[in-house]
Design a protein around this motif. Structure first.
Motif, mmCIF file in Angstrom:
data_model
loop_
_atom_site.group_PDB
_atom_site.id
_atom_site.type_symbol
_atom_site.label_atom_id
_atom_site.label_comp_id
_atom_site.label_asym_id
_atom_site.label_seq_id
_atom_site.Cartn_x
_atom_site.Cartn_y
_atom_site.Cartn_z
ATOM 1 N N SER B 224 52.233 52.148 43.087
ATOM 2 C CA SER B 224 51.908 51.149 42.061
ATOM 3 C C SER B 224 50.387 51.038 41.984
ATOM 4 C CB SER B 224 52.500 49.793 42.419
ATOM 5 O OG SER B 224 53.903 49.875 42.472
ATOM 6 N N THR B 225 49.903 50.679 40.807
ATOM 7 C CA THR B 225 48.461 50.735 40.562
ATOM 8 C C THR B 225 47.933 49.393 40.083
ATOM 9 O OG1 THR B 225 48.724 53.050 39.934
ATOM 10 C CG2 THR B 225 46.644 51.993 39.322
ATOM 11 N N LEU B 226 46.756 49.058 40.572
ATOM 12 C CA LEU B 226 46.070 47.832 40.156
ATOM 13 C C LEU B 226 44.658 48.212 39.711
ATOM 14 C CD1 LEU B 226 45.839 44.623 40.270
ATOM 15 C CD2 LEU B 226 44.921 44.964 42.555
ATOM 16 N N VAL B 227 44.242 47.699 38.552
ATOM 17 C CA VAL B 227 42.876 47.929 38.086
ATOM 18 C C VAL B 227 42.229 46.570 37.868
ATOM 19 C CG1 VAL B 227 41.420 49.037 36.348
ATOM 20 C CG2 VAL B 227 43.637 50.030 36.922
ATOM 21 N N ALA B 228 41.055 46.384 38.445
ATOM 22 C CA ALA B 228 40.362 45.100 38.303
ATOM 23 C C ALA B 228 38.915 45.347 37.921
ATOM 24 C CB ALA B 228 40.437 44.302 39.603
ATOM 25 N N THR B 229 38.422 44.559 36.984
ATOM 26 C CA THR B 229 37.008 44.665 36.610
ATOM 27 C C THR B 229 36.257 43.411 37.057
ATOM 28 O OG1 THR B 229 37.607 43.835 34.430
ATOM 29 C CG2 THR B 229 37.316 46.205 34.642
ATOM 30 N N PHE B 230 34.977 43.586 37.315
ATOM 31 C CA PHE B 230 34.152 42.501 37.851
ATOM 32 C C PHE B 230 32.835 42.423 37.084
ATOM 33 C CE2 PHE B 230 37.050 43.814 41.116
ATOM 34 C CZ PHE B 230 37.390 42.660 41.798
ATOM 35 N N ALA B 231 32.320 41.189 36.958
ATOM 36 C CA ALA B 231 31.042 41.003 36.279
ATOM 37 C C ALA B 231 29.868 41.124 37.243
ATOM 38 C CB ALA B 231 31.007 39.634 35.594
ATOM 39 N N ALA B 232 30.176 41.230 38.554
ATOM 40 C CA ALA B 232 29.096 41.361 39.535
ATOM 41 C C ALA B 232 29.513 42.342 40.631
ATOM 42 C CB ALA B 232 28.783 39.991 40.153
ATOM 43 N N LEU B 233 28.563 43.173 41.061
ATOM 44 C CA LEU B 233 28.817 44.171 42.099
ATOM 45 C C LEU B 233 29.313 43.536 43.387
ATOM 46 C CD1 LEU B 233 25.778 46.616 41.873
ATOM 47 C CD2 LEU B 233 28.187 47.100 41.398
ATOM 48 N N ASP B 234 28.625 42.465 43.800
ATOM 49 C CA ASP B 234 28.972 41.824 45.069
ATOM 50 C C ASP B 234 30.397 41.299 45.073
ATOM 51 O OD1 ASP B 234 26.876 42.155 46.845
ATOM 52 O OD2 ASP B 234 25.665 40.671 45.774
ATOM 53 N N ALA B 235 30.834 40.796 43.913
ATOM 54 C CA ALA B 235 32.188 40.270 43.815
ATOM 55 C C ALA B 235 33.196 41.392 44.115
ATOM 56 C CB ALA B 235 32.424 39.691 42.423
ATOM 57 N N ALA B 236 32.946 42.564 43.538
ATOM 58 C CA ALA B 236 33.850 43.688 43.774
ATOM 59 C C ALA B 236 33.832 44.095 45.247
ATOM 60 C CB ALA B 236 33.441 44.865 42.884
ATOM 61 N N ALA B 237 32.641 44.126 45.833
ATOM 62 C CA ALA B 237 32.533 44.517 47.247
ATOM 63 C C ALA B 237 33.270 43.523 48.138
ATOM 64 C CB ALA B 237 31.061 44.627 47.656
ATOM 65 N N GLU B 238 33.161 42.238 47.808
ATOM 66 C CA GLU B 238 33.855 41.217 48.600
ATOM 67 C C GLU B 238 35.378 41.360 48.452
ATOM 68 O OE1 GLU B 238 32.674 38.983 50.765
ATOM 69 O OE2 GLU B 238 30.678 39.873 50.499
#
Lengths: 459, 459
Positions: B224-238
């Motif tokens: 199963s696949t999940l795709v998420a987008t983020f407005a900030a790099l740090d948010a994605a890293a966290e």
């Protein structure tokens, strides 16, 4: 170059280390001469260094290097191949006091001294909801440093791999006393040669490991357990193949009639004394899928002639059977002294190996109990003998060698997880062949040109 | 000792191998000079040997050893660090014709020549319901021999490990032409030093691999696949940290704004061009549990500020996003020439690394796209430049070095899965430190005293 054992410059060693680090009293040293293999030919150390740090190990090795004194590294002394047997005039370097553990739950890594017990490492990880999988049966009393030295395995390795799969980094004291850091808390790293991997399984012959960085994974789910008994060895071996062909159990253990009976003698838990073989199998898949797998495995066991199949998703009941399997070595030990084998074969040869061992047992008129990490093809034939009976002792030793010869003939290995140590060294050459043996020697020579590190082990 | 390149005893080489094995025509040799790194300073080979067997490789290496001629081993030429760049007067030994694959579904092992492509190995395993997990993005055109030489990784490694975790045995031709067999189809084997592991990742500097025994596992479930987008790099890293702390996704990939836009330029699949970061995550747990994990991961992404979260248990839709991620390198390549990085850091430093790269990109006024195997902390910054612009080229090269310096400063590695090759060699010393570098040299010297094996790579 080698000083006499009577005058080896002990004063110099005592000068270079705090007093509490060095034991020279023969009575206190006695506990550091043998490992669990109880090899008959152990030597008398010059001194035992109970190191507390990498620097202590460096001081000891530098002293040894200056005087070309043999160094025998030692963890918890639970080795089964004589890899930590003392040799005459050696410096035993014990890491038992180096047992600090630090967990980094974010990086999912753990840094430990080599002296920490495997069980302590597991417990430290578990405190953060994490898991260090490798689980030798001796996990409660074997050191993680010894696990690294032998590339130890265990019961869960059939799904989760062996020690080397979890070692991300090492600090190693080399034969000249240099301390070198290899790898670290990085999950992928290919910069330079794979030296971390080279030291894992090197049994103290290339360097002394003083710090270990381990990879952890999230805690295991509570496994479901299946126990199946068989009236024929081959039927059990075929069931193993049918299972591993299709799925990945988190445990797939085998016990033969002798070991079943030895465990039943001790536990009175109601094991089937008439069975020729018993499989103890676990799956740690999520609940719904575990039930499917248990049903599939039950069916496969039945199709291959299992006489009885029992399963449970209750942790405590399952653990009872795993404990029974773990108890096999101490239980068989009650029947006499043991020569403990560790031969492994490609999976399809498992049946042939177990049958061949039975023939050797009969021909030599000697009891051999067989337990196995069946899913890995890794078996532990336990050759039982009475050491006060010279005839039986000789027959046991002959059987011990014949079992290794048999494994080699079946394209198998003389040791799957215990190491070569001193006891299996005579068989290493015929297993590896001349060219691979020469290559082993070339690496050893490059890293330990004086040959002071654990001489007599492996090489 | 080294003969002039004009008169290197070519006749002797041609005598020792069938005619179809040796290429000396400069035009035909041109295709064997570069690998995918397109390193500017490649040499002109004396000859190319297109080996068909271990014996061919032995004949080539023996010839080279007699005349102290450099040997550059080569698989599919898809290497990204210049590890297969020809050097002047060398013998290129290509294994591209050694691509026979045999699967043993009972032992769950596969024996292959080094020239088989990773995709061919996967397909051969799949035909038996089995799986060879490591999956470099280049799996359709990289060779399994090259994967072994670099200890290649890929997307599924976050759960399933890297190449070395699957290599059970190797046949290796050593620097003197001896062929040695190491390991074999045994799941556990600790007899002798871990030499199989030493050769994995040695980039052709210790020997040439001519036969590989791989461990296989049962086929992967449809993820199963999940795709998420983020407005900030740090948010994605966290979000990455929050996920890996709790579970084991079978894929956890990161793309930054530049790579998202490059892929969108090519695919027009509707990716969010405004997002600073996108995560592509998969789980291959059994269906019921996969749904739970997808829900948990969605929640964790949202808690860490994801602007959009999309999930699917449909294989085709999921694969579309994975393909988007795999296309990132070719898509960014359309913007200019690339210097391809492979730096990795301990997971908690991932945010700091990506932010630092952004700063370097800004300071050097050079485009850097970042994609990452985020769950492993392994990133591929792609430094984009126009090779006809000397100023931009110089700034790109400066950025390339600064990114490695940054990784080292963050306790990271200069290469997670591509290898050191020739391009990253200048940084190896400062990464490893003097003692570890010296130890690398000592092993190299012991196995290749003449220094003929892939000179200039790694060492």
């Amino acid at each position: 170059m080698i000083p006499s054992h009577a005058d080896p410059g002990l004063a110099e060693l005592l000068d270079s280390l705090p007093a509490d680090r060095v034991i020279t009293d023969p009575d206190r040293m006695a506990g550091y001469r043998w490992d669990r293999a109880r090899a008959p030919e152990v030597g008398t150390p010059l001194a035992v260094v109970r190191a507390t740090s990498t620097e202590d190990v460096q001081a000891a090795v530098r002293f040894a290097a200056r005087h070309a004194i043999p160094v025998v590294p030692r963890g918890a002394g639970s080795g089964l191949s004589g890899g930590s047997s003392a040799v005459d005039g050696c410096l035993v370097v014990s890491t038992e006091r180096m047992c600090d553990i630090e967990v980094d739950p974010v990086t999912r890594t753990l840094v430990t001294g080599p002296g920490a017990l495997n069980a302590q490492v597991k417990a430290a990880a578990a405190a953060h909801g994490l898991w260090y999988p490798p689980d030798p049966s001796s996990y409660e009393f074997c050191s993680i440093g010894g696990n690294v030295a032998t590339n130890a395995g265990g019961l869960c390795c059939v799904k989760y791999g062996v020690t080397t799969d979890y070692v991300l980094g090492l600090t190693v004291v080399l034969a000249d006393g240099t301390a070198v850091e290899l790898g670290g808390p990085r999950l992928k790293d290919v910069a330079g040669l794979s030296l971390t991997k080279l030291f894992v399984g090197s049994e103290g012959t290339l360097g002394i490991v003083t710090r270990i960085v381990l990879r952890l994974i999230p805690a295991q789910r509570i496994p479901s357990t299946l126990v199946a008994t068989f009236a024929a060895l081959d039927a059990a071996a075929e069931a193993v193949l049918a299972i591993t062909r299709r799925m990945r159990p988190s445990m797939l253990e085998f016990m033969d009639k002798v070991s079943i009976n030895a465990v039943e003698d001790v536990t009175r838990m109601g094991l089937d004394r008439g069975a020729e073989a018993m499989l103890v199998i676990q799956t740690d898949e999520p609940a719904g899928h575990a039930a499917v797998e248990i049903a599939d495995m039950s069916r496969l066991c039945e199709e291959h002639g299992a006489t009885e199949v029992f399963s449970t998703d209750e942790a405590e009941t399952g653990e009872m059977f795993v404990t029974a399997r773990r108890m096999a070595i101490p239980a068989v030990e009650q029947k006499g002294s043991l020569l403990l084998e560790d031969v492994g074969v490609p999976l399809p040869r498992l049946g042939a190996l177990v049958r061949g061992i039975e023939e050797i047992s009969r021909a030599r008129d000697i009891v051999v109990a067989v337990i196995a990490h069946a899913g890995d093809g890794n078996t532990h034939p336990l050759v039982v003998f009475d050491p006060t009976d010279p005839g039986q002792t000789a027959r046991a030793q002959a059987a011990y060698g014949e079992i290794m010869d048999l494994a080699i003939a079946l394209d198998g290995t003389i040791t799957g997880e215990h190491g070569v140590g001193r006891l299996k060294k005579p068989w290493l050459g015929s297993y590896l062949g001349d060219d691979a043996l020469a290559l082993n020697h070339r690496v050893k020579q490059a890293l330990d040109p004086q040959g002071i590190l654990n001489p007599g082990a492996v090489f």
